[in-house]
Design a protein around this motif. Structure first.
Motif, mmCIF file in Angstrom:
data_model
loop_
_atom_site.group_PDB
_atom_site.id
_atom_site.type_symbol
_atom_site.label_atom_id
_atom_site.label_comp_id
_atom_site.label_asym_id
_atom_site.label_seq_id
_atom_site.Cartn_x
_atom_site.Cartn_y
_atom_site.Cartn_z
ATOM 1 N N ILE A 66 0.814 -1.218 0.000
ATOM 2 C CA ILE A 66 0.000 0.000 0.000
ATOM 3 C C ILE A 66 0.846 1.266 0.000
ATOM 4 O O ILE A 66 0.326 2.360 0.158
ATOM 5 C CB ILE A 66 -0.984 0.013 1.196
ATOM 6 C CG1 ILE A 66 -0.253 -0.018 2.535
ATOM 7 C CG2 ILE A 66 -1.977 -1.135 1.076
ATOM 8 C CD1 ILE A 66 -1.152 0.227 3.735
ATOM 9 N N SER A 158 -4.775 -0.512 -2.809
ATOM 10 C CA SER A 158 -5.496 0.153 -1.735
ATOM 11 C C SER A 158 -6.204 -0.906 -0.916
ATOM 12 O O SER A 158 -6.370 -2.040 -1.359
ATOM 13 C CB SER A 158 -6.511 1.157 -2.294
ATOM 14 O OG SER A 158 -7.527 0.477 -2.990
ATOM 15 N N ASP A 165 -7.343 -6.026 -0.171
ATOM 16 C CA ASP A 165 -6.948 -5.323 -1.390
ATOM 17 C C ASP A 165 -8.149 -4.934 -2.220
ATOM 18 O O ASP A 165 -9.031 -5.730 -2.495
ATOM 19 C CB ASP A 165 -6.056 -6.213 -2.255
ATOM 20 C CG ASP A 165 -4.616 -6.179 -1.827
ATOM 21 O OD1 ASP A 165 -4.263 -5.289 -1.046
ATOM 22 O OD2 ASP A 165 -3.851 -7.046 -2.267
#
Length: 175
Positions: A66, A158, A165
């Motif tokens: 991330i 993200s 995810d």
């Protein structure tokens, strides 16, 4: 492939949750025993320390996915689009090389420590030092899974509200 990646990420996350929960329970029980019975668990501090080591190494890959690690993007931001892609590709290659080297070094070090045991738990240090090659191997897998969108557009994965995810986030080090 996407399903396997999802399973891999979820298992990695649950392993971290398990380790953090165990650490909290051990430390909490030790505090309770110390203050309410005047006795404590002689192995609690050692177990918590080794769980923290494992948490650090095995959690680094999820943070890498991330873009949570520190990054300075001044050079990248000053380059044209093609230069940015080339720089990101170079960064991925350098990271893969470093991570592979650390797997090798970590495994050698863990093997050297296999005959020494921890003071309180009497576990071979192999189990403690194995966190390093395991963690760096996980970093390699996570990096390979995000390499294409990262190199192409500087995207990171993200996480949705559940911590799973989602698609990708465009941006710098913090998404």
């Amino acid at each position: 492939m996407k399903r396997l990646e999802h399973i891999f990420v979820v298992l990695n996350g649950w392993a971290l949750i398990g380790m953090l929960s165990a650490m909290a329970l051990i430390v909490g029980a030790n505090i309770f025993l110390r203050y309410f019975t005047a006795h404590s668990l002689p192995w609690a501090d050692e177990a918590a320390r080794y769980l923290m080591i494992w948490l650090t190494f095995t959690g680094a890959g999820l943070i890498l996915r991330i873009g949570g690690h520190v990054a300075i993007t001044n050079l990248q931001d000053s380059l044209p689009a093609t230069g940015q892609k080339l720089l990101r590709a170079l960064i991925v290659l350098i990271l893969l090389t470093f991570f592979a080297y650390m797997v090798y070094v970590g495994w050698q070090y863990a093997q050297r420590m296999q005959f020494q045991v921890t003071p309180a738990l009497r576990l071979p240090f192999l189990y403690v030092y194995a966190a390093m090659p395991v963690g760096f191997a996980l970093l390699i897998v996570h990096l390979l899974l995000i390499a294409r969108p990262f190199i192409g557009a500087g995207d990171y994965k993200s996480l949705d509200a559940r911590g799973v995810d989602d698609d990708t986030v465009t941006g710098g080090a913090n998404g």
